[in-house]
Motif scaffolding. Structure first.
Motif, short mmCIF file in Angstrom:
data_model
loop_
_atom_site.label_atom_id
_atom_site.label_comp_id
_atom_site.label_asym_id
_atom_site.label_seq_id
_atom_site.Cartn_x
_atom_site.Cartn_y
_atom_site.Cartn_z
N LEU A 109 27.65 43.69 15.39
CA LEU A 109 28.09 44.40 16.73
C LEU A 109 28.77 43.47 17.72
CD1 LEU A 109 25.10 46.64 17.59
CD2 LEU A 109 27.29 47.27 16.49
N SER A 110 28.78 42.10 17.37
CA SER A 110 29.17 41.03 18.27
C SER A 110 30.73 41.01 18.45
CB SER A 110 28.68 39.73 17.91
OG SER A 110 29.23 38.75 18.70
N THR A 111 31.12 40.83 19.43
CA THR A 111 32.83 40.58 19.47
C THR A 111 33.06 39.19 19.37
OG1 THR A 111 32.49 40.15 22.06
CG2 THR A 111 32.86 42.64 21.29
N SER A 112 31.92 38.41 19.11
CA SER A 112 32.40 37.06 18.91
C SER A 112 32.68 36.67 17.46
CB SER A 112 31.13 36.18 19.33
OG SER A 112 30.85 36.23 20.45
N LEU A 113 32.40 37.52 16.58
CA LEU A 113 32.67 37.26 15.02
C LEU A 113 34.14 37.55 15.10
CD1 LEU A 113 29.93 39.36 13.15
CD2 LEU A 113 30.06 36.87 13.78
N GLU A 114 34.75 36.94 13.93
CA GLU A 114 35.98 37.28 13.55
C GLU A 114 36.33 38.00 12.52
OE1 GLU A 114 37.71 32.56 15.07
OE2 GLU A 114 38.19 33.44 13.00
N TYR A 115 36.72 39.18 12.81
CA TYR A 115 37.00 40.24 11.60
C TYR A 115 38.17 40.03 11.27
CZ TYR A 115 32.79 42.17 13.98
OH TYR A 115 31.74 42.31 14.49
N ASP A 116 38.23 40.40 9.71
CA ASP A 116 39.54 40.11 8.98
C ASP A 116 40.49 41.31 9.07
OD1 ASP A 116 36.90 39.53 6.70
OD2 ASP A 116 38.41 37.94 7.18
N TYR A 117 40.01 42.47 9.49
CA TYR A 117 41.08 43.58 9.92
C TYR A 117 40.63 44.45 10.94
CZ TYR A 117 42.48 42.32 5.23
OH TYR A 117 42.85 41.65 3.81
N TRP A 118 41.60 44.88 11.63
CA TRP A 118 41.22 45.67 12.67
C TRP A 118 42.30 46.71 12.69
CZ3 TRP A 118 38.10 45.28 17.00
CH2 TRP A 118 37.35 44.06 17.15
N GLY A 119 41.73 48.13 13.11
CA GLY A 119 42.86 49.25 13.29
C GLY A 119 43.46 49.17 14.61
N GLN A 120 44.33 50.33 14.76
CA GLN A 120 45.20 50.18 15.79
C GLN A 120 44.42 50.95 17.17
OE1 GLN A 120 45.29 52.57 13.44
NE2 GLN A 120 45.44 54.38 14.55
N GLY A 121 43.23 51.78 16.83
CA GLY A 121 42.51 52.40 17.69
C GLY A 121 42.76 53.58 17.81
N THR A 122 41.93 54.75 18.26
CA THR A 122 42.04 56.20 18.49
C THR A 122 41.19 56.42 19.59
OG1 THR A 122 41.79 58.04 17.39
CG2 THR A 122 40.03 56.74 17.08
N GLN A 123 41.93 57.29 20.65
CA GLN A 123 41.68 57.48 22.07
C GLN A 123 40.31 58.70 21.88
OE1 GLN A 123 42.17 56.39 25.22
NE2 GLN A 123 40.62 57.33 25.62
N VAL A 124 39.37 58.51 22.58
CA VAL A 124 38.20 59.48 22.75
C VAL A 124 38.20 59.73 24.30
CG1 VAL A 124 35.88 60.08 22.65
CG2 VAL A 124 37.16 58.94 20.63
N THR A 125 38.37 61.02 24.56
CA THR A 125 38.23 61.18 26.10
C THR A 125 37.09 62.39 26.29
OG1 THR A 125 40.63 60.88 26.39
CG2 THR A 125 39.45 62.22 27.89
N VAL A 126 36.16 62.18 26.95
CA VAL A 126 35.04 63.28 27.28
C VAL A 126 35.24 63.49 28.62
CG1 VAL A 126 32.60 63.83 26.95
CG2 VAL A 126 33.67 61.94 25.52
N SER A 127 35.36 64.87 28.88
CA SER A 127 35.58 65.24 30.19
C SER A 127 35.60 66.87 30.11
CB SER A 127 37.36 64.85 30.46
OG SER A 127 37.51 65.63 31.85
N SER A 128 35.13 67.35 31.33
CA SER A 128 34.80 68.75 31.47
C SER A 128 36.27 69.18 32.40
CB SER A 128 33.75 69.15 32.48
OG SER A 128 33.67 68.34 33.46
#
Length: 128
Positions: A109-128
């Motif tokens: 879960l650490s952000t300090s690790l060097e990951y080999d691949y990353w995705g571009q991201g997907t937005q999640v919005t939780v709102s009433s």
């Protein structure tokens, strides 16, 4: 082309559910640990869920434990993040990352690790 592509994000009301997918292309996910990260505006990126390549064990950030479930289907070269009982504070861009490692445990879960691949991201919005 070697890449990770997330999908499944969107807008949902509090209490709702979404399932994110992370499809790998150009390489096999079999030997990669997968971590889902998220980043909300003005906040640091945080690891929310991870699953190892070696024994399939999974770990979660306290903020999502009991609500989110990470899984993988190596036959489909895809990882998933099932998100239930969503809260407004879950609003963020969600990224999947892959690391060629046999390491298992919350260290993934650490952000300090060097990951080999990353995705571009997907937005999640939780709102009433």
């Amino acid at each position: 082309q070697v890449q990770l592509v997330e999908s499944g994000g969107g807008s949902v009301q509090p209490g709702g559910s979404l399932r994110l997918s992370c499809l790998a292309s150009g390489f096999s996910l079999d030997y990669y640990a997968i971590t889902w990260f998220r980043q909300a505006p003005g906040k640091e990126r945080e690891g929310v869920a991870c699953i190892s390549s070696s024994d399939g064990s999974s770990y979660y950030a306290d903020s999502v434990k009991g609500r989110f479930t990470i899984s993988r289907d190596n036959a489909k070269n895809t990882a998933y993040l099932q998100m239930n009982s969503l809260k407004q504070e879950d609003t963020a861009v969600y990224y999947c990352a892959a690391d060629l490692t046999v390491i298992a445990g919350p260290v993934l879960l650490s952000t300090s690790l060097e990951y080999d691949y990353w995705g571009q991201g997907t937005q999640v919005t939780v709102s009433s």
